[in-house]
Design a protein around this motif. Structure first.
Motif, PDB file in Angstrom:
ATOM      1  N   PHE A   1      37.026  66.786 -24.700  1.00 23.72           N
ATOM      2  CA  PHE A   1      37.744  68.014 -25.051  1.00 23.72           C
ATOM      3  C   PHE A   1      39.235  67.889 -24.754  1.00 23.72           C
ATOM      4  O   PHE A   1      40.083  68.290 -25.575  1.00 23.72           O
ATOM      5  CB  PHE A   1      37.143  69.190 -24.273  1.00 23.72           C
ATOM      6  N   THR A   2      39.578  67.360 -23.600  1.00 20.76           N
ATOM      7  CA  THR A   2      40.992  67.248 -23.225  1.00 20.76           C
ATOM      8  C   THR A   2      41.747  66.315 -24.166  1.00 20.76           C
ATOM      9  O   THR A   2      42.918  66.547 -24.490  1.00 20.76           O
ATOM     10  CB  THR A   2      41.108  66.726 -21.786  1.00 20.76           C
ATOM     11  N   THR A   3      41.068  65.269 -24.633  1.00 19.16           N
ATOM     12  CA  THR A   3      41.698  64.337 -25.566  1.00 19.16           C
ATOM     13  C   THR A   3      41.979  65.041 -26.889  1.00 19.16           C
ATOM     14  O   THR A   3      43.077  64.941 -27.452  1.00 19.16           O
ATOM     15  CB  THR A   3      40.786  63.120 -25.817  1.00 19.16           C
ATOM     16  N   ALA A   4      40.971  65.777 -27.397  1.00 21.22           N
ATOM     17  CA  ALA A   4      41.130  66.481 -28.673  1.00 21.22           C
ATOM     18  C   ALA A   4      42.191  67.564 -28.574  1.00 21.22           C
ATOM     19  O   ALA A   4      42.994  67.749 -29.496  1.00 21.22           O
ATOM     20  CB  ALA A   4      39.799  67.085 -29.094  1.00 21.22           C
ATOM     21  N   GLN A   5      42.215  68.278 -27.451  1.00 20.82           N
ATOM     22  CA  GLN A   5      43.200  69.347 -27.307  1.00 20.82           C
ATOM     23  C   GLN A   5      44.615  68.780 -27.263  1.00 20.82           C
ATOM     24  O   GLN A   5      45.542  69.348 -27.846  1.00 20.82           O
ATOM     25  CB  GLN A   5      42.918  70.157 -26.032  1.00 20.82           C
ATOM     26  N   GLY A   6      44.786  67.643 -26.599  1.00 20.95           N
ATOM     27  CA  GLY A   6      46.100  67.002 -26.567  1.00 20.95           C
ATOM     28  C   GLY A   6      46.532  66.462 -27.911  1.00 20.95           C
ATOM     29  O   GLY A   6      47.725  66.443 -28.244  1.00 20.95           O
ATOM     30  N   MET A   7      45.556  66.013 -28.729  1.00 21.39           N
ATOM     31  CA  MET A   7      45.869  65.429 -30.031  1.00 21.39           C
ATOM     32  C   MET A   7      46.064  66.487 -31.111  1.00 21.39           C
ATOM     33  O   MET A   7      46.969  66.377 -31.954  1.00 21.39           O
ATOM     34  CB  MET A   7      44.724  64.486 -30.461  1.00 21.39           C
ATOM     35  N   TYR A   8      45.220  67.514 -31.111  1.00 26.30           N
ATOM     36  CA  TYR A   8      45.158  68.422 -32.245  1.00 26.30           C
ATOM     37  C   TYR A   8      45.676  69.826 -31.952  1.00 26.30           C
ATOM     38  O   TYR A   8      45.721  70.669 -32.852  1.00 26.30           O
ATOM     39  CB  TYR A   8      43.708  68.524 -32.740  1.00 26.30           C
TER      40      TYR A   8
ATOM     41  N   THR B   1      33.362  65.116 -39.346  1.00 21.13           N
ATOM     42  CA  THR B   1      33.794  66.199 -38.465  1.00 21.13           C
ATOM     43  C   THR B   1      33.921  65.650 -37.045  1.00 21.13           C
ATOM     44  O   THR B   1      32.997  65.016 -36.531  1.00 21.13           O
ATOM     45  CB  THR B   1      32.782  67.350 -38.477  1.00 21.13           C
ATOM     46  N   VAL B   2      35.088  65.889 -36.427  1.00 24.26           N
ATOM     47  CA  VAL B   2      35.359  65.435 -35.060  1.00 24.26           C
ATOM     48  C   VAL B   2      35.358  66.651 -34.147  1.00 24.26           C
ATOM     49  O   VAL B   2      36.035  67.646 -34.428  1.00 24.26           O
ATOM     50  CB  VAL B   2      36.706  64.694 -34.966  1.00 24.26           C
ATOM     51  N   ARG B   3      34.605  66.565 -33.060  1.00 18.95           N
ATOM     52  CA  ARG B   3      34.533  67.665 -32.102  1.00 18.95           C
ATOM     53  C   ARG B   3      35.002  67.187 -30.733  1.00 18.95           C
ATOM     54  O   ARG B   3      34.562  66.155 -30.237  1.00 18.95           O
ATOM     55  CB  ARG B   3      33.097  68.183 -31.984  1.00 18.95           C
ATOM     56  N   GLY B   4      35.881  67.976 -30.124  1.00 16.69           N
ATOM     57  CA  GLY B   4      36.274  67.754 -28.742  1.00 16.69           C
ATOM     58  C   GLY B   4      35.420  68.627 -27.853  1.00 16.69           C
ATOM     59  O   GLY B   4      35.443  69.862 -27.990  1.00 16.69           O
ATOM     60  N   VAL B   5      34.636  68.025 -26.952  1.00 22.25           N
ATOM     61  CA  VAL B   5      33.652  68.777 -26.172  1.00 22.25           C
ATOM     62  C   VAL B   5      33.617  68.297 -24.725  1.00 22.25           C
ATOM     63  O   VAL B   5      34.205  67.275 -24.369  1.00 22.25           O
ATOM     64  CB  VAL B   5      32.236  68.628 -26.787  1.00 22.25           C
ATOM     65  N   TYR B   6      32.885  69.043 -23.909  1.00 19.72           N
ATOM     66  CA  TYR B   6      32.572  68.649 -22.543  1.00 19.72           C
ATOM     67  C   TYR B   6      31.312  67.769 -22.552  1.00 19.72           C
ATOM     68  O   TYR B   6      30.538  67.796 -23.519  1.00 19.72           O
ATOM     69  CB  TYR B   6      32.300  69.879 -21.685  1.00 19.72           C
ATOM     70  N   PRO B   7      31.060  67.048 -21.460  1.00 20.76           N
ATOM     71  CA  PRO B   7      29.798  66.281 -21.375  1.00 20.76           C
ATOM     72  C   PRO B   7      28.553  67.155 -21.518  1.00 20.76           C
ATOM     73  O   PRO B   7      27.505  66.683 -21.960  1.00 20.76           O
ATOM     74  CB  PRO B   7      29.874  65.657 -19.983  1.00 20.76           C
ATOM     75  N   ASP B   8      28.659  68.445 -21.148  1.00 18.44           N
ATOM     76  CA  ASP B   8      27.520  69.362 -21.232  1.00 18.44           C
ATOM     77  C   ASP B   8      27.078  69.652 -22.658  1.00 18.44           C
ATOM     78  O   ASP B   8      26.020  70.263 -22.869  1.00 18.44           O
ATOM     79  CB  ASP B   8      27.875  70.702 -20.564  1.00 18.44           C
ATOM     80  N   TYR B   9      27.866  69.229 -23.643  1.00 20.91           N
ATOM     81  CA  TYR B   9      27.562  69.624 -25.012  1.00 20.91           C
ATOM     82  C   TYR B   9      26.316  68.932 -25.567  1.00 20.91           C
ATOM     83  O   TYR B   9      25.659  69.457 -26.463  1.00 20.91           O
ATOM     84  CB  TYR B   9      28.749  69.318 -25.933  1.00 20.91           C
ATOM     85  N   LEU B  10      25.970  67.786 -25.045  1.00 23.84           N
ATOM     86  CA  LEU B  10      24.844  67.015 -25.569  1.00 23.84           C
ATOM     87  C   LEU B  10      23.534  67.814 -25.602  1.00 23.84           C
ATOM     88  O   LEU B  10      22.862  67.851 -26.636  1.00 23.84           O
ATOM     89  CB  LEU B  10      24.668  65.723 -24.770  1.00 23.84           C
ATOM     90  N   PRO B  11      23.128  68.469 -24.495  1.00 23.79           N
ATOM     91  CA  PRO B  11      21.868  69.231 -24.551  1.00 23.79           C
ATOM     92  C   PRO B  11      21.926  70.441 -25.475  1.00 23.79           C
ATOM     93  O   PRO B  11      20.882  70.907 -25.939  1.00 23.79           O
ATOM     94  CB  PRO B  11      21.645  69.652 -23.091  1.00 23.79           C
ATOM     95  N   LEU B  12      23.134  70.959 -25.762  1.00 22.12           N
ATOM     96  CA  LEU B  12      23.226  72.079 -26.683  1.00 22.12           C
ATOM     97  C   LEU B  12      22.732  71.687 -28.066  1.00 22.12           C
ATOM     98  O   LEU B  12      22.132  72.489 -28.788  1.00 22.12           O
ATOM     99  CB  LEU B  12      24.676  72.586 -26.792  1.00 22.12           C
TER     100      LEU B  12
END
Length: 410
Positions: A207-214, A123-134
């Motif tokens: 996130f921006t990379t994933a949104q541009g790709m997918y 599973t590939v997720r496009g996220v912000y840097p803030d996602y790590l603590p979540l």
């Protein structure tokens, strides 16, 4: 001071009365054994629920979109609610004070990932840097995604520990290029996750990379955020309620519609678990106290019988010049010694039993059953005190009896 003669006398007395000593020790050891097992199983249940919520921060909130089930403001039911980039701005503007970390998410399942001859689906997720603590994840090597990665739409990824293990074996994945869905990405970090194997097989990209790709436009899948840790559970639930209501208003969703916008707040689950563990602790405490009371009663009865049985012996000691104080202290010392040794034996047996059956209890939602040593030591001390008091009262009474009366006792 250590009186060698006194201890010799105690051991001789215990040796001459083996059955009495064994019965006394068994009562104490069994009480501590049962106490240890009960607390160990209770702790195992607590460990299970703690692990169940270990995969995400306890103050995490996730917002998902779905399909409307009710018509609203002239709009038909059955509409698909689609989150977009403007929702990101909307949430951050409305709840700036309440939010600690925030990330929109794009997710793709079963994406073929290849490194040389090794491949697997992740599973590939496009996220912000803030996602790590979540996710409560921890970077083991390298780094996580950065704001600069977002701005540059960099083709970089942070991979889970098990992804590295699957594709690279014992080698490091750092700095290597892997193919994800036919596109090359550079590995910049490896993370571990307390959520277990499943969470360590995720791949994160900007996130921006994933949104541009997918995605062909500004669509996204869901939001993740953590609320301000200063909020208590009730305030967090209120925050979630307001967030849900305002978000439904923005997307023209009936307030009673439960399917169109779903908000999952881990605070509610955490509160339920805390309440369950509190009730469980109270139940175990009452059972433990009941066990100790039964042990105290057993010790008291045995000590009364022991002193009664030794009335003639005590009379002889007094006739030979023993003082009432020395008689009482001898019985107390013997009682404390037997209780301490038997309590330790019960503790060791309980610990060994918990270790032996620990793995087999996981199917009953009991994980790593164990008990803190200080708890059992405290219980043993309680029994020692009880045994001391139980022995003191009849010993004091027997020490007051005149030698001639004690010698004539039947």
């Amino acid at each position: 001071m250590f009186d060698l003669d006194r201890w010799r006398e105690i051991f001789q007395t215990l040796g001459k009365n083996k059955l009495r000593t064994i019965l006394s020790g068994f009562t104490i050891a069994f009480a501590i054994l049962l106490f240890t097992l009960l607390f160990g199983i209770g702790n195992g249940l607590k460990h299970f629920f703690e692990e169940a919520f270990a995969g995400d921060a306890v103050n995490s909130v996730y917002i998902f979109s779905g399909t409307t089930t009710k018509p609203y403001k002239g709009l038909q039911s059955g509409r698909n609610i689609q989150f977009r980039n403007d929702d990101t701005k909307f949430i951050n503007e409305k709840f700036e004070e309440e939010i600690a970390f925030f990330s929109p998410n794009i997710q793709r399942f079963n994406v073929l990932t290849v490194y040389r001859g090794n491949q697997n689906n992740y599973t590939v997720r496009g996220v912000y840097p803030d996602y790590l603590p979540l996710e409560s994840a921890v970077i083991e090597k390298g780094r996580f995604l950065s704001v600069m990665d977002l701005k540059k739409r960099a083709k970089v990824v942070a991979i889970g520990r098990l992804v590295e293990q699957d594709l690279f074996g014992n080698r490091s994945a750092m700095g290597k290029d892997i193919s994800i869905g036919g596109i090359s990405y550079k590995v910049i970090g490896v993370f571990s996750d307390p959520g277990g194997d499943r969470d360590e097989r995720f791949i994160y990209t900007p996130f921006t990379t994933a949104q541009g790709m997918y995605r062909e436009n500004d669509e996204l899948d869901y939001f993740g955020l953590t609320y301000n840790p200063k909020l208590n559970v009730d305030q967090a639930l209120q925050f979630t309620s307001v967030l849900t209501r305002i978000f439904k208003e923005k997307h023209s969703v009936d307030p009673r519609d439960q399917g169109a916008i779903r908000v999952r707040n881990y605070a509610e689950g955490s509160k339920n678990v805390q309440q369950f563990i509190l009730v469980l602790n109270i139940i175990i405490l009452f059972i433990g106290i009941g066990t100790l009371i039964a042990g105290v009663i057993g010790i008291s009865n045995i000590m009364v019988y022991i002193v009664k049985e030794r009335t003639k012996e005590l009379g002889i000691r007094k006739a030979l010049g023993a003082t009432p104080g020395s008689i009482v202290s001898m019985i107390m010392q013997e009682s404390i010694f037997v209780t301490a040794i038997a309590g330790y034996v019960g503790l060791m047996i309980g610990v060994l039993v918990l270790r032996g059956i620990g793995d087999s209890l996981e199917k009953y939602f009991i994980v790593d059953p164990s008990v803190e040593t200080y708890v059992v030591i405290g219980a043993t001390i309680v029994l020692i005190i009880a045994g001391t008091i139980a022995g003191y009262i009849p010993a004091k009474r027997a020490a007051r009896i005149k030698p001639i009366v004690a010698l004539n006792d039947e």
